[in-house]
Design a protein around this motif. Structure first.
Motif, PDB file in Angstrom:
ATOM      1  N   VAL A 190       0.841  -1.199   0.000  1.00 25.00           N
ATOM      2  CA  VAL A 190       0.000   0.000   0.000  1.00 25.00           C
ATOM      3  C   VAL A 190       0.876   1.249   0.000  1.00 25.00           C
ATOM      4  N   LEU A 191       1.902   1.233   0.852  1.00 27.34           N
ATOM      5  CA  LEU A 191       2.810   2.379   0.918  1.00 27.34           C
ATOM      6  C   LEU A 191       3.445   2.641  -0.446  1.00 27.34           C
ATOM      7  N   SER A 192       3.885   1.571  -1.099  1.00 29.61           N
ATOM      8  CA  SER A 192       4.554   1.730  -2.392  1.00 29.61           C
ATOM      9  C   SER A 192       3.584   2.279  -3.431  1.00 29.61           C
ATOM     10  N   ALA A 193       2.343   1.815  -3.365  1.00 32.06           N
ATOM     11  CA  ALA A 193       1.332   2.307  -4.304  1.00 32.06           C
ATOM     12  C   ALA A 193       1.123   3.802  -4.103  1.00 32.06           C
ATOM     13  N   PHE A 194       0.969   4.221  -2.846  1.00 28.43           N
ATOM     14  CA  PHE A 194       0.788   5.645  -2.562  1.00 28.43           C
ATOM     15  C   PHE A 194       1.984   6.454  -3.017  1.00 28.43           C
ATOM     16  N   PHE A 195       3.160   5.882  -2.838  1.00 31.53           N
ATOM     17  CA  PHE A 195       4.392   6.571  -3.224  1.00 31.53           C
ATOM     18  C   PHE A 195       4.399   6.850  -4.728  1.00 31.53           C
ATOM     19  N   VAL A 196       4.141   5.803  -5.510  1.00 31.38           N
ATOM     20  CA  VAL A 196       4.155   5.956  -6.964  1.00 31.38           C
ATOM     21  C   VAL A 196       3.012   6.866  -7.414  1.00 31.38           C
ATOM     22  N   MET A 197       1.845   6.705  -6.814  1.00 31.54           N
ATOM     23  CA  MET A 197       0.701   7.527  -7.197  1.00 31.54           C
ATOM     24  C   MET A 197       0.934   8.988  -6.830  1.00 31.54           C
ATOM     25  N   GLY A 198       1.534   9.222  -5.671  1.00 35.13           N
ATOM     26  CA  GLY A 198       1.772  10.586  -5.213  1.00 35.13           C
ATOM     27  C   GLY A 198       2.744  11.327  -6.122  1.00 35.13           C
ATOM     28  N   ILE A 199       3.838  10.651  -6.471  1.00 36.90           N
ATOM     29  CA  ILE A 199       4.818  11.299  -7.352  1.00 36.90           C
ATOM     30  C   ILE A 199       4.226  11.490  -8.750  1.00 36.90           C
ATOM     31  N   SER A 200       3.462  10.497  -9.204  1.00 34.67           N
ATOM     32  CA  SER A 200       2.808  10.635 -10.503  1.00 34.67           C
ATOM     33  C   SER A 200       1.833  11.813 -10.474  1.00 34.67           C
ATOM     34  N   ALA A 201       1.129  11.956  -9.353  1.00 30.85           N
ATOM     35  CA  ALA A 201       0.167  13.059  -9.221  1.00 30.85           C
ATOM     36  C   ALA A 201       0.880  14.397  -9.347  1.00 30.85           C
ATOM     37  N   TYR A 202       2.074  14.479  -8.769  1.00 29.87           N
ATOM     38  CA  TYR A 202       2.847  15.725  -8.843  1.00 29.87           C
ATOM     39  C   TYR A 202       3.053  16.144 -10.296  1.00 29.87           C
ATOM     40  N   HIS A 203       3.468  15.176 -11.115  1.00 28.18           N
ATOM     41  CA  HIS A 203       3.738  15.507 -12.519  1.00 28.18           C
ATOM     42  C   HIS A 203       2.453  15.719 -13.319  1.00 28.18           C
ATOM     43  N   LEU A 204       1.423  14.957 -12.983  1.00 26.52           N
ATOM     44  CA  LEU A 204       0.154  15.131 -13.693  1.00 26.52           C
ATOM     45  C   LEU A 204      -0.436  16.497 -13.394  1.00 26.52           C
ATOM     46  N   LEU A 205      -0.260  16.951 -12.154  1.00 26.11           N
ATOM     47  CA  LEU A 205      -0.739  18.292 -11.798  1.00 26.11           C
ATOM     48  C   LEU A 205       0.017  19.356 -12.583  1.00 26.11           C
ATOM     49  N   LYS A 206       1.286  19.081 -12.841  1.00 21.23           N
ATOM     50  CA  LYS A 206       2.096  20.025 -13.612  1.00 21.23           C
ATOM     51  C   LYS A 206       1.919  19.837 -15.115  1.00 21.23           C
ATOM     52  N   LYS A 207       1.049  18.901 -15.465  1.00 21.77           N
ATOM     53  CA  LYS A 207       0.763  18.614 -16.878  1.00 21.77           C
ATOM     54  C   LYS A 207       2.015  18.242 -17.663  1.00 21.77           C
ATOM     55  N   GLN A 208       2.877  17.471 -17.058  1.00 21.62           N
ATOM     56  CA  GLN A 208       4.071  17.048 -17.794  1.00 21.62           C
ATOM     57  C   GLN A 208       4.165  15.518 -17.788  1.00 21.62           C
ATOM     58  N   HIS A 209       4.727  14.971 -18.858  1.00 24.41           N
ATOM     59  CA  HIS A 209       4.879  13.518 -19.008  1.00 24.41           C
ATOM     60  C   HIS A 209       3.568  12.797 -18.709  1.00 24.41           C
ATOM     61  N   ILE A 210       2.490  13.282 -19.305  1.00 22.70           N
ATOM     62  CA  ILE A 210       1.159  12.785 -18.962  1.00 22.70           C
ATOM     63  C   ILE A 210       1.048  11.270 -19.144  1.00 22.70           C
ATOM     64  N   GLU A 211       1.484  10.801 -20.313  1.00 23.05           N
ATOM     65  CA  GLU A 211       1.340   9.378 -20.615  1.00 23.05           C
ATOM     66  C   GLU A 211       2.148   8.537 -19.632  1.00 23.05           C
ATOM     67  N   PHE A 212       3.364   8.962 -19.405  1.00 24.55           N
ATOM     68  CA  PHE A 212       4.280   8.257 -18.518  1.00 24.55           C
ATOM     69  C   PHE A 212       3.685   8.105 -17.118  1.00 24.55           C
ATOM     70  N   PHE A 213       3.197   9.209 -16.575  1.00 21.87           N
ATOM     71  CA  PHE A 213       2.737   9.150 -15.193  1.00 21.87           C
ATOM     72  C   PHE A 213       1.304   8.647 -15.065  1.00 21.87           C
ATOM     73  N   THR A 214       0.515   8.759 -16.133  1.00 20.50           N
ATOM     74  CA  THR A 214      -0.810   8.136 -16.065  1.00 20.50           C
ATOM     75  C   THR A 214      -0.652   6.619 -15.975  1.00 20.50           C
ATOM     76  N   ARG A 215       0.247   6.105 -16.801  1.00 21.39           N
ATOM     77  CA  ARG A 215       0.467   4.652 -16.755  1.00 21.39           C
ATOM     78  C   ARG A 215       1.025   4.211 -15.407  1.00 21.39           C
ATOM     79  N   SER A 216       2.013   4.977 -14.916  1.00 16.92           N
ATOM     80  CA  SER A 216       2.586   4.642 -13.611  1.00 16.92           C
ATOM     81  C   SER A 216       1.502   4.658 -12.534  1.00 16.92           C
ATOM     82  N   PHE A 217       0.689   5.713 -12.579  1.00 22.09           N
ATOM     83  CA  PHE A 217      -0.369   5.877 -11.598  1.00 22.09           C
ATOM     84  C   PHE A 217      -1.319   4.686 -11.617  1.00 22.09           C
ATOM     85  N   ARG A 218      -1.695   4.281 -12.818  1.00 23.14           N
ATOM     86  CA  ARG A 218      -2.693   3.213 -12.938  1.00 23.14           C
ATOM     87  C   ARG A 218      -2.148   1.872 -12.467  1.00 23.14           C
ATOM     88  N   ILE A 219      -0.887   1.615 -12.806  1.00 23.49           N
ATOM     89  CA  ILE A 219      -0.292   0.352 -12.339  1.00 23.49           C
ATOM     90  C   ILE A 219      -0.320   0.320 -10.811  1.00 23.49           C
TER      91      ILE A 219
END
Lengths: 449, 341
Positions: A190-219
């Protein structure tokens, strides 16, 4: 100063610090292995880029976990020598098995994974990460069998003035250890999932590397959804077993003073340990404690007054550690379920992404609180019902422990701060940070094409 | 009884393997600020042990774990008695491990400098202190019948202890320099070879001194005098040490490194054989000494652990040898970009 207190503080500092890094190692290794497998299967370069980006963060975290783990192995001897001599026959063998069957594999393979990109095939390279994940989990099994034995000692006899092993299988298949193992690894996932989702959220909020972090987030989302529910269900089973074998811990967790049937559960309480009562009880639900701890509304639950004062754990810490852990543990699946419904429109879900960014520390807190509950709630015993913590400490000079405790706090403080700063720096930089000085081929992020 | 004897020597063997494997990492870490002239050379030195050091260090965990599992009383008394020394070693190892990972994360000479210093301190401290600790184990430490240590960190820093520290330092320096000689080319290679040659001369002197001092400071020779056949081990040890130099002169660096590895193992066993059956002699009274007989685990635990070790240690050795083989060959500047990150 009291040597027992100092030694306990030192061990608490060393283990809690160690456990800031272990859960991410356990969970992120699986996610990276999955990403690298996707790369091998599909040939899609974005998965290679993901493997490298998350891999770089993984390695910073990994090394901190390793070096802080080494000290733990030796602290039983340096600071808890009476304990080591008394239970080494069982406890020592479990630690030695851990090193021999699991930690060796993990540490050898990590070198191959980092330096072996050009030396072994792509398939083999991905397999190495799966093996690292497996070895880490195997380490966890043996360490938690060792801790499970301290929580609920089985398979031993007192002979020659110490606890000796009589039934290895009973020690290995200790129900407490098995429940504790699953609870710990699920929480780590669970911790690892939150970690990856949180960092992905940071980039998605900044609208950068959308595809990269959407995929990371979903996994990570799928992983987190499964295990945030699993850890709660498993935690319930674990709680029932604690009620059975560590009734004093259960009573302290709930600030439950009198032995009663239909025992109530207080959503919030402030215990007064001196006068053996609660100063405040808010939201008391009759019968709920009986239901939760014995799965029976009318079951009798032993109260703290059933135990001599000197055999009760510190009620205040135990109670609050439990409340925080359970409170956060309830929040996690909710956040995951919300994420599931937003999974196809993540970049637009700015509020949710902000929550997930700031949620990164929460599972860390929950996991540390879980360990506080497990360890403080076991007091005054170092091995439940068998050996008191005060009888376990080394006969060393107070000054030695004081100096080493200060050294631990200073060194760990600096390294921890540096480590998290580096992780944050790498995370913020995003996938560009890994394509600069390595592979000759450049990895293009599809979102930018 | 047999189990305790087997475990006594396995205990010695695991420590010996740890010194043999992580020994060259320590050596490289100590040489790091001296023979790496620029950043590329430094990174080549780090890459020479990069894929290996972590796996090597697990031999320490295993040696410690096995001490705990097979001789819990020794684990308890030894590590609490050597408290300050062991803490220094542990902190050094923490700094060293972290420094390897952190060093190249920020592109700034000042940042690198900090971690380079940590790599040096983190390597020299354990190298010397393990030598001091084992020399003190060879000669015995002041422990009483309850396992209470009547001394301090400075008790350990006696002449024989310090000589042990110097011995380990020289052994690891030669070992590390030879590994670098295998893994590098050009000027760095020449400097490594030169260093191996120089330190070997000092090592020879220190080793001879140590053998003599052991006659007076310890009772290690009692077992050898009782069984003169055992002197063969010392003879082999001398041969391995001389062999290191001979192969070095012939520019057969891998053979020289192998001879150096044998020297380290045999040096450890020189002490282990002399100690038998004692694991931690007491200087206060002979019967306070901890031996394989009075401080071992139960027969069941020894049996279980023996099964685990017999199955898994060969597997570990197999995959570690495979790893060494995978990363054989010289490291060049061109390789630096290909380390994954």
């Amino acid at each position: 100063m009291d040597i027992v207190l100092l030694s306990r503080l030192q061990f608490a500092a060393a283990t809690m610090f160690h456990f800031l890094f272990v859960p991410l190692t356990l969970g992120l290794s699986i996610l990276i292995a999955y990403m690298e497998t996707k790369y091998v299967r599909t040939g899609d370069e974005i998965y290679l880029s993901m493997t490298k980006f998350w891999g770089r963060i993984f390695l910073i975290n990994f090394v901190l976990g390793v070096v802080t783990g080494i000290t733990l192995e030796f602290q039983f001897g340096t600071n808890w020598s009476r304990y080591s001599a008394y239970v080494g026959d069982i406890f020592g063998s479990l630690l030695a098995i851990e090193a021999t069957v699991a930690f060796f594999l993990e540490s050898t393979l990590i070198g191959i994974w980092v330096f072996g990109w050009k030396k072994i095939s792509k398939k083999a390279h991905a397999a190495v990460m799966w093996l690292i994940a497996a070895a880490g989990t195997m380490s966890g099994i043996w360490i938690l069998i060792a801790n499970g034995w301290m929580q609920h000692p089985v398979g031993y006899a007192i002979r020659n003035g110490r606890a000796e092993m009589v039934d290895f299988a009973a020690v290995v298949f200790n129900k407490f250890a098995i429940l504790e193992f699953f609870h710990t690894v699920f929480a780590a996932y669970v911790l690892s999932a939150f970690f990856v989702m949180g960092i992905s959220a940071y980039h998605l909020l900044k609208k950068q590397h959308i595809e990269f972090f959407t995929r990371s987030f979903r996994i990570a989302l799928v992983f987190g959804l499964i295990f945030s529910i699993a850890v709660a269900v498993e935690g319930d089973m674990h709680g029932v077993h604690v009620a059975e074998v560590q009734p004093a811990k259960l009573a302290a967790m709930e600030a439950h003073w009198e032995t009663t049937t239909r025992a109530p559960l207080h959503l919030f309480a402030i215990p007064d340990e001196e006068n053996e009562k609660n100063l405040i009880e808010i939201g008391s639900i009759p019968g709920l404690l009986s239901l939760l701890s014995h799965h029976d509304l009318d079951a009798e639950v032993r109260g703290l007054k059933d135990f001599p004062k000197e055999e009760r754990p510190p009620v205040f810490i135990t109670l609050f550690a439990f409340r925080i852990m359970v409170g956060l543990g309830t929040l996690f699946p909710i956040l995951m379920i919300i994420g599931w419904f937003r999974r196809n429109r993540l970049p637009e879900s700015t509020n949710y992404l902000k929550v997930m960014l700031f949620a990164i520390p929460l599972p860390y807190i929950a996991i540390e609180m879980g360990w506080v509950l497990a360890e403080v709630g076991r007091q005054p015993w170092i091995v439940y019902g068998l050996m008191k913590t005060s009888d376990a400490v080394s006969p060393v000079a107070v000054s030695q422990v004081l100096v080493s405790l200060i050294a631990f706090i200073v060194v760990y403080g600096i390294l921890g701060a540096t480590g998290f700063w580096l992780i944050a720096k790498t995370a913020k930089k995003g996938p560009d940070s890994v394509s600069a000085n390595n592979e000759p081929q450049t990895v293009t992020d599809k979102s930018e094409v | 009884m047999e189990l305790q004897i087997i475990w006594f020597f396995l205990w010695g063997l695991l420590w010996a393997i740890f010194f043999m494997t992580d020994g060259f990492d320590f050596g490289i870490g100590i040489l790091f600020p001296f023979i790496g002239k620029d950043d590329d050379e430094k990174r080549i030195m780090l890459n020479a042990m990069g894929p290996l050091w972590d796996g090597n260090e697990v031999w320490l965990i295993t040696a410690g774990g096995v001490t705990f599992a097979a001789f819990p009383t020794v684990y308890a008394v030894m590590f609490s008695s050597l408290y300050s020394a062991l803490m220094l070693i542990l902190f050094a190892l923490i700094l060293r491990g972290v420094a390897f990972e952190f060093r190249d994360q920020v592109d700034d000479p000042a940042w690198c400098k900090i971690w380079d210093t940590c790599i040096f301190i983190g390597s020299v401290t354990p190298a010397v202190l393990f030598g001091v600790a084992f020399a003190n184990i060879f000669q015995g430490i002041p422990i009483d019948g309850d396992g209470l240590y009547h001394g301090s960190l400075f008790t350990l820093l006696n002449p024989y202890g310090l000589l042990g520290g110097a011995l380990f330092l020289c052994l690891f320096l030669v070992h590390g320099a030879l590994w670098l000689a295998i893994k590098t080319e050009g000027e760095l290679h020449e400097r490594a070879v030169q260093m191996a040659n120089r330190v070997w001369g000092i090592l020879l002197i220190v080793a001879v001194l140590f053998l003599f001092a052991s006659r007076f400071a310890t009772q290690l020779y009692d077992n050898y005098i009782a069984n003169p056949g055992l002197f063969l081990v010392i003879g082999l040890n001398v041969l391995a040490l001389l062999g290191t130099k001979i192969f070095l002169a012939k520019k057969a660096y891998f053979k020289a490194w192998f001879a150096s590895a044998l020297t380290i193992v045999l040096c450890t066993f020189f002490g282990i054989i002399g100690l038998f059956p004692k694991l931690l002699p007491s200087t206060l009274r002979a019967d306070y000494s901890l031996t394989a007989y009075n401080s071992s685990s139960s027969p069941l635990t020894l049996k279980i652990m023996l099964i685990v070790v017999i199955i898994f240690i060969p597997i570990v050795i197999a995959y570690q040898v495979w790893t060494y083989n995978l990363f054989k060959g010289k490291i060049t500047k061109e390789d630096l970009g290909y380390e994954g990150y």
